[in-house]
Design a protein around this motif. Sequence first.
Motif, PDB file in Angstrom:
ATOM      1  N   VAL A  75       0.810  -1.215   0.000  1.00 41.22           N
ATOM      2  CA  VAL A  75       0.000   0.000   0.000  1.00 41.22           C
ATOM      3  C   VAL A  75       0.845   1.267   0.000  1.00 41.22           C
ATOM      4  CG1 VAL A  75      -1.992  -1.114   1.056  1.00 41.22           C
ATOM      5  CG2 VAL A  75      -0.280  -0.017   2.520  1.00 41.22           C
ATOM      6  N   ASP A  76       2.167   1.104   0.109  1.00 43.54           N
ATOM      7  CA  ASP A  76       3.051   2.263   0.060  1.00 43.54           C
ATOM      8  C   ASP A  76       3.625   2.493  -1.334  1.00 43.54           C
ATOM      9  OD1 ASP A  76       4.466  -0.188   0.464  1.00 43.54           O
ATOM     10  OD2 ASP A  76       6.246   0.935   1.085  1.00 43.54           O
ATOM     11  N   MET A  77       3.238   1.668  -2.301  1.00 49.26           N
ATOM     12  CA  MET A  77       3.722   1.826  -3.670  1.00 49.26           C
ATOM     13  C   MET A  77       2.552   1.705  -4.635  1.00 49.26           C
ATOM     14  SD  MET A  77       7.331  -0.129  -3.874  1.00 49.26           S
ATOM     15  CE  MET A  77       7.234  -1.522  -2.768  1.00 49.26           C
ATOM     16  N   PRO A  78       2.225   2.695  -5.407  1.00 49.48           N
ATOM     17  CA  PRO A  78       2.782   4.047  -5.409  1.00 49.48           C
ATOM     18  C   PRO A  78       2.267   4.834  -4.198  1.00 49.48           C
ATOM     19  CG  PRO A  78       0.958   3.925  -6.933  1.00 49.48           C
ATOM     20  CD  PRO A  78       1.155   2.535  -6.386  1.00 49.48           C
ATOM     21  N   LYS A  79       2.887   5.958  -3.957  1.00 47.01           N
ATOM     22  CA  LYS A  79       2.532   6.763  -2.777  1.00 47.01           C
ATOM     23  C   LYS A  79       1.077   7.229  -2.824  1.00 47.01           C
ATOM     24  CE  LYS A  79       6.600   6.433  -1.026  1.00 47.01           C
ATOM     25  NZ  LYS A  79       6.827   5.408  -0.033  1.00 47.01           N
ATOM     26  N   LEU A  80       0.645   7.699  -3.995  1.00 47.09           N
ATOM     27  CA  LEU A  80      -0.778   7.989  -4.157  1.00 47.09           C
ATOM     28  C   LEU A  80      -1.404   6.656  -4.514  1.00 47.09           C
ATOM     29  CD1 LEU A  80      -3.251   9.755  -4.241  1.00 47.09           C
ATOM     30  CD2 LEU A  80      -2.653  10.409  -6.564  1.00 47.09           C
ATOM     31  N   ASN A  81      -1.902   5.945  -3.514  1.00 48.48           N
ATOM     32  CA  ASN A  81      -2.316   4.556  -3.685  1.00 48.48           C
ATOM     33  C   ASN A  81      -3.584   4.410  -4.509  1.00 48.48           C
ATOM     34  OD1 ASN A  81      -3.928   2.039  -2.536  1.00 48.48           O
ATOM     35  ND2 ASN A  81      -1.733   1.607  -2.451  1.00 48.48           N
ATOM     36  N   HIS A  82      -4.633   5.136  -4.172  1.00 46.08           N
ATOM     37  CA  HIS A  82      -5.853   5.050  -4.960  1.00 46.08           C
ATOM     38  C   HIS A  82      -6.777   6.224  -4.676  1.00 46.08           C
ATOM     39  CE1 HIS A  82      -7.103   2.857  -1.252  1.00 46.08           C
ATOM     40  NE2 HIS A  82      -8.295   3.373  -1.496  1.00 46.08           N
ATOM     41  N   VAL A  83      -7.745   6.384  -5.568  1.00 45.41           N
ATOM     42  CA  VAL A  83      -8.783   7.400  -5.433  1.00 45.41           C
ATOM     43  C   VAL A  83     -10.110   6.661  -5.332  1.00 45.41           C
ATOM     44  CG1 VAL A  83      -9.937   9.331  -6.571  1.00 45.41           C
ATOM     45  CG2 VAL A  83      -7.470   9.080  -6.768  1.00 45.41           C
ATOM     46  N   GLY A  84     -10.946   7.047  -4.371  1.00 38.99           N
ATOM     47  CA  GLY A  84     -12.257   6.432  -4.196  1.00 38.99           C
ATOM     48  C   GLY A  84     -13.352   7.349  -4.713  1.00 38.99           C
ATOM     49  N   LEU A  85     -14.300   6.778  -5.449  1.00 34.41           N
ATOM     50  CA  LEU A  85     -15.396   7.544  -6.025  1.00 34.41           C
ATOM     51  C   LEU A  85     -16.730   7.060  -5.467  1.00 34.41           C
ATOM     52  CD1 LEU A  85     -14.271   7.415  -9.765  1.00 34.41           C
ATOM     53  CD2 LEU A  85     -13.846   9.248  -8.112  1.00 34.41           C
ATOM     54  N   TRP A  86     -17.585   8.005  -5.066  1.00 38.90           N
ATOM     55  CA  TRP A  86     -18.938   7.657  -4.653  1.00 38.90           C
ATOM     56  C   TRP A  86     -19.722   7.200  -5.878  1.00 38.90           C
ATOM     57  CZ3 TRP A  86     -19.681   6.798   0.140  1.00 38.90           C
ATOM     58  CH2 TRP A  86     -19.302   7.664   1.166  1.00 38.90           C
ATOM     59  N   ILE A  87     -20.396   6.055  -5.769  1.00 38.72           N
ATOM     60  CA  ILE A  87     -21.231   5.518  -6.847  1.00 38.72           C
ATOM     61  C   ILE A  87     -22.648   5.358  -6.311  1.00 38.72           C
ATOM     62  CG2 ILE A  87     -21.589   3.548  -8.413  1.00 38.72           C
ATOM     63  CD1 ILE A  87     -19.012   5.127  -9.019  1.00 38.72           C
ATOM     64  N   ASP A  88     -23.642   5.767  -7.102  1.00 36.51           N
ATOM     65  CA  ASP A  88     -25.017   5.713  -6.607  1.00 36.51           C
ATOM     66  C   ASP A  88     -25.602   4.302  -6.576  1.00 36.51           C
ATOM     67  OD1 ASP A  88     -25.332   5.442  -9.372  1.00 36.51           O
ATOM     68  OD2 ASP A  88     -27.047   6.812  -9.476  1.00 36.51           O
TER      69      ASP A  88
END
Length: 152
Positions: A75-88
């Motif tokens: 979880v430390d690679m890459p530093k920006l690990n992920h983006v979470g999106l709200w889904i309806d």
Amino acid sequence: MRPFKVLGIQQVAIGGEDKSKLANFWVDIMGLSTVKTFKSERENVDEDVLQIGEGVHAVEVDIMQPLDFDKKPRVDMPKLNHVGLWIDDLPKAVEWLTEQGVRFTPGGIRPGASGHDIIFVHPKGNDEFPLCSEGVLVELVQAPADVIKALS
């Protein structure tokens, strides 16, 4: 026609070798509040869930480090690990995206660190599912009713 809607950003997840250094910046310097902690051996993560804003407009900043540096996922690679999106409507989204050829990570829809159902779009495609998020892990998060109402 797409049977679901992306409502907004639910979270940004940042990984590092030492979560306390991330907390020094995000909590001590930037002033975000810690909402909870989460550990999962299956996902190899020791995580603090931080928050910007309030209510339905709140966005999480998850700071993470691996539980075991010799195991994956890291979880430390890459530093920006992920983006979470709200889904309806997460189940409809997964069904439709799968039909389009989108690849998901193993594990299917499951509860996430904040208690919402989640699934991850794989950052790399394969022969069976060639569509992917092109190098960035993307978490799709089932929005609760109040978020759907406010952001729709």
